[in-house]
Design a protein around this motif. Sequence first.
Motif, short mmCIF file in Angstrom:
data_model
loop_
_atom_site.label_atom_id
_atom_site.label_comp_id
_atom_site.label_asym_id
_atom_site.label_seq_id
_atom_site.Cartn_x
_atom_site.Cartn_y
_atom_site.Cartn_z
N GLU A 1 0.84 -1.19 0.00
CA GLU A 1 0.00 0.00 0.00
C GLU A 1 0.88 1.24 0.00
OE1 GLU A 1 -1.23 -2.43 2.52
OE2 GLU A 1 -3.42 -2.19 2.39
N THR A 2 0.27 2.35 -0.36
CA THR A 2 0.99 3.61 -0.35
C THR A 2 0.49 4.48 0.79
OG1 THR A 2 1.22 3.54 -2.74
CG2 THR A 2 1.55 5.67 -1.70
N ARG B 1 10.39 6.33 8.36
CA ARG B 1 11.19 5.40 7.53
C ARG B 1 11.68 4.22 8.37
NH1 ARG B 1 11.89 7.08 2.47
NH2 ARG B 1 12.13 9.30 2.01
N LEU B 2 12.10 4.54 9.57
CA LEU B 2 12.60 3.50 10.47
C LEU B 2 11.48 2.50 10.80
CD1 LEU B 2 15.30 2.98 11.95
CD2 LEU B 2 14.34 4.17 13.92
N ALA B 3 10.31 3.03 11.05
CA ALA B 3 9.18 2.17 11.44
C ALA B 3 8.78 1.24 10.30
CB ALA B 3 7.99 3.02 11.86
N ASN C 1 11.86 -2.40 5.56
CA ASN C 1 11.63 -3.84 5.45
C ASN C 1 10.14 -4.21 5.44
OD1 ASN C 1 14.45 -4.05 5.70
ND2 ASN C 1 14.26 -4.18 7.93
N THR C 2 9.29 -3.29 5.03
CA THR C 2 7.89 -3.65 4.81
C THR C 2 7.60 -3.31 3.35
OG1 THR C 2 6.86 -1.51 5.21
CG2 THR C 2 7.34 -2.88 7.15
N MET D 1 -3.67 -1.48 8.88
CA MET D 1 -3.95 -1.77 7.48
C MET D 1 -3.97 -3.28 7.24
SD MET D 1 -1.62 1.19 5.74
CE MET D 1 -2.25 1.54 4.14
N ALA D 2 -3.06 -3.97 7.90
CA ALA D 2 -2.98 -5.42 7.71
C ALA D 2 -4.18 -6.14 8.31
CB ALA D 2 -1.68 -5.95 8.34
N SER D 3 -4.84 -5.46 9.26
CA SER D 3 -5.96 -6.13 9.95
C SER D 3 -7.17 -6.29 9.05
CB SER D 3 -6.37 -5.32 11.18
OG SER D 3 -7.09 -4.17 10.78
N GLY D 4 -7.26 -5.48 8.00
CA GLY D 4 -8.43 -5.53 7.13
C GLY D 4 -9.61 -4.76 7.70
#
Length: 587
Positions: free
Chosen positions: A38-39, A62-64, A67-68, A300-303
């Motif tokens: 996602e953006t 950016r740190l948070a 790697n995603t 966001m990942a939770s839907g």
Amino acid sequence: MTFKASLKADDIPTKRRFYVQVYGDVCPSVFALLSFGETVGVILPYSSAFTKIAEEQENAIRLALENTDIKLVFEDGGPETEGTIAAWKRLDSPDAVISCASWAATALNPLTAEANVPHIAIGSAIIDRKAEEHTVRFTLDAKMEERQLHKYLRRFDRLAILNMDNGYGNNWADVIEGKFGEKVIVSRAYDPMQDDFSKEIKAMKEADPDAIILLSAGKAALLAELIRKAGIDAQLVGTRPIERPELLEKAEYTEGLVYTYPSFDNEHPFLAEYRQRFGAEPTIFAVEAYEAALTLKEAMASGEEIFEWYSGRRLKGALGDITFDEKGDAHYPYMYKEIRKGAFVPALFQYDMLLEETREQIEATFHSMHQSLEDMEEHLHALRGDDVQKAIDNIMADNPYVYDCVTIDTDGKICAVSPADYSHLIGEDISSQPQIVKIHKTHKPVVSEAFKAVEGFWAFDLEHPLFDGDGNFVGSVSLLTKPDFFGQVIDGTVANFPVEIWMMQTDGRIIYDVNDEEIGLNLWTSEMYDGFENLREVGHRMAGERQGRDNYTFYDKELAQEVSKELHWTTVSLQGTEFRLALAYVK
Ligand code: COI
Ligand code: CYT
């Protein structure tokens, strides 16, 4: 990624969820392969007086999210709402937007709501939400922060305000003027893009205030220097955004500044990682940004719908223990900090200040309870009857903290009860209770220690003597309170400070604690305190000394982990009965 770009937010509001639901089950491996990220659009005030704040926030975000597969698009919102709106227009239907600054959040709230793009506000203490149940905010509202700052500011008679001329500074100045009215003798807004503040300093000098409230971010260091060089020795006071590194570079002018600031956990690994990666000390702006980005990813990942995910949620992370209310606002403790010996540190004065205020409040509440008994004395020459009932009903109406009001005869029997619902208590023999024994001997007002009332719980009893028309002692009138009474007073005085207050009798009995299960236990003997011998020793010291300081180890507020606590205690004295009032905080 390119695939994603062809989907418009309007067509499919929650894209990812749509695909998971429709195709996820059918063809999970294909879905995993595509796995388009996602953006998240991030609108920060780069070209403004707050460039360094924006950079700090960008670093943290950016740190948070490194790697995603979330794609970050940073946009410059500039110093005002026009820039923010232009930045929003440049974003190509992002899946969510994070924005910094109060004015930016206020502008983006209706726009993002209309486009159905979730919106997270950071660094936004004062926002006006046109669209409700949409914007999630990580900054404590200025009104909450003001309640805390207020306790400190009220010691000053002549207040000056020097605020940055924007949606943060002007609105905060309004909040203070609304609360302090006439005490604000001068108020000036300054352009944060400028360095010439001679007019403002002149106005401060002429007004000769006791305290100058700087509603500032980057410019506070320069302002402090100019203020001191002009020979103004007023106390300098600030709010959350004032903590910037520049202040320490001008420590000779900023030493002694007092400000309100979140009390997040300084040991959190994020802080160490930020220092190591960026070679700078992160402030609350970075901590909020990091926590916002990290949790947004999870949301966001939770839907689930993003606002719904946050609303009512409790989170533990870099900001500490935070909860979101139904408006989408985060709540977490704030404290006073100060610049001391050239460093940002928790202000020492706050612990004794809060302890003293709590002591005064408890004594004042008992005093007004006692006063209302005295006021009704002329209607209480007898112990029962319609007039007596009316009098004790009136006393109950005046004392919201009180559980019941009864009259007691010289045999120690209850004669009349308010509220009348508890009339089953009439006739109860309480003659052996120590406070009854005492008032029958002395005919003087008395406050009991904690005891098990006939009502069936641990209670405190304020007893006032009654006399007939000839001045003969006929019995007493009693106001009974639950330990929760102390809790209500304490919650009011230390609200949102990272401290806890407990109370102990000189016999070691705990009469108030945030953990209900401790109320009524004895510190010397209860097995709850086995293994905490140094707490017991401190308790013995407290029993013998009316006030003092020490430290001990015990569980945290949730009884989850052992922590080392600093302790300040004092004594509440009520009609000769003494309770120790203890304030503890984790260093
Ligand atoms: C706020 O609006 O609450 C801020 O902290 C903004 C900041 C850029 C000064
Ligand atoms: N109850 C009461 N003692 C009690 O047990 N209401 C007053 C005094």
